[in-house]
Structures are given as structure tokens and as C-alpha cells.
Write a protein that holds these residues in place. Structure first.
Motif: not given
Length: 187
Positions: A97-101, A122-126
Motif C-alpha cells: 500500500x506504500x507503493x500504491x497502484x 518516504x516515496x518511490x519513483x518508478x
């Protein structure tokens, strides 16, 4: 790093009310009476709350610097996603759920950027785009052109998207990871 309230721009991460916030929308307002201000819609990075704030030019806020570290996606385990730091080979586990959709676009050995604040992710960038195969779509009808019409399709990762009418099952497409839209056929 301190910055004036009127310098806040979309995407800036600031420390406000003892928490981390990302500026989602910014609108510079210059009313007829009174001083100008920056109307900023903020989203809390840690818990997702939203907040609308007015920042005047005289106010200062602290701009937060995040450490970006390259990671490689390894595998999913229950509701956890496992990533390996590409520099020191340490593994971290993040809730799906941290990564989301965006988790639907993760593939084995995919390179991603994980942003950290004080050693906390804090966040992840694909990557901006991924190559996926069309698993299911309506058949190609002879004579259809690439006019502004699209048809529904299900990709190999289970995500639904709209594709041009000339795209058939089994074709490899380049898909935008931000909104799941069709970009073009893969070579």
C-alpha cells in the motif's frame, strides 16, 4: 534550507506543523487590498492528510532535502515488496500500500528510486514507462484507422487501459506508469 512562503512550488517538500508535506497545488494570489500570498494545497507524506495554507512572502518555511537511492525490485512476499539497494546491497521491505497502484507495474529486477528522509523511506519513483503485453482486447477489425477512438484492453499485469483500434492481443506496448495510458507500440 529555509525559503520564503511565496517561493513554494508544486512538488516541493516542506516541514510544516512538525510534519512533512508535499505541495500539490500552488496559486499565487495578489488581491486588490492587502499583501500577496501563496495559496498552497499540501498533502502529508506520512499519513496522507490534506491541508490548504496561505503563505505570505515574509513567512519562512523549511524545505526538506530527501536522499534518493537507487534500488532494484526483487519480489513480493505476502503484502510486502522487497527492494535491494543497488549500492550496498541492503534489502528493505515496503508495504504494497506504500507503493500504491504503481505496484502493478513492478517487474523483477526493475530499477526504481526510493526517497529517504532521515533513513526512513518516504516515496518511490518508478520509471516513466514500462513495456507490457496485451493479454485481452477486442479483435482488430479490418478498415479501422487510428482516429481518436480507443478500445478497452487488459494488460499482462491485469491493469485495464485504452488502446488504439489497431492493437491486437499479444502485442507489446509502452505504457505510462503514472496514469496507465498507452504511449506507443514497443519495438
Amino acid at each position: 534550507m529555509k525559503m520564503n512562503g511565496n517561493e513554494i512550488r508544486q512538488g516541493n517538500i516542506i516541514k510544516h506543523q512538525d510534519s512533512l508535506w508535499i505541495a500539490v497545488k500552488c496559486n499565487a494570489v495578489k488581491p486588490g487590498k492587502g499583501g500577496a500570498f501563496n495559496q498552497v494545497e499540501l498533502k502529508n507524506i506520512l499519513d496522507g492528510r490534506k491541508l490548504n495554507e496561505r503563505f505570505r512572502a515574509a513567512e519562512t518555511v523549511e524545505k526538506v532535502r530527501l536522499d534518493q537511492k537507487p534500488h532494484t525490485y526483487l519480489f513480493a512476499e505476502d503484502d510486502m515488496l522487497v527492494f535491494m539497494n543497488s549500492e550496498n546491497y541492503e534489502q528493505i521491505r515496503l508495504q504494497s500500500e506504500f507503493v500504491g497502484d504503481s505496484a502493478a507495474y513492478l517487474t523483477d529486477s526493475m530499477e526504481v528510486e526510493v526517497e529517504f528522509y532521515e533513513d526512513r523511506p518516504i516515496s518511490i519513483a518508478l520509471p516513466a514507462t514500462v513495456v507490457l503485453e496485451v493479454a485481452e482486447t477486442e479483435p482488430v477489425v479490418k478498415g479501422q484507422t487510428a482516429a481518436n477512438s480507443f478500445k478497452p484492453a487488459i494488460l499482462s499485469n491485469g491493469v485495464r487501459t485504452a488502446v488504439p483500434p489497431f492493437v491486437g492481443e499479444g502485442e507489446r506496448l509502452i505504457i505510462n506508469t503514472e496514469d496507465g495510458s498507452y504511449v506507443k507500440r514497443a519495438d
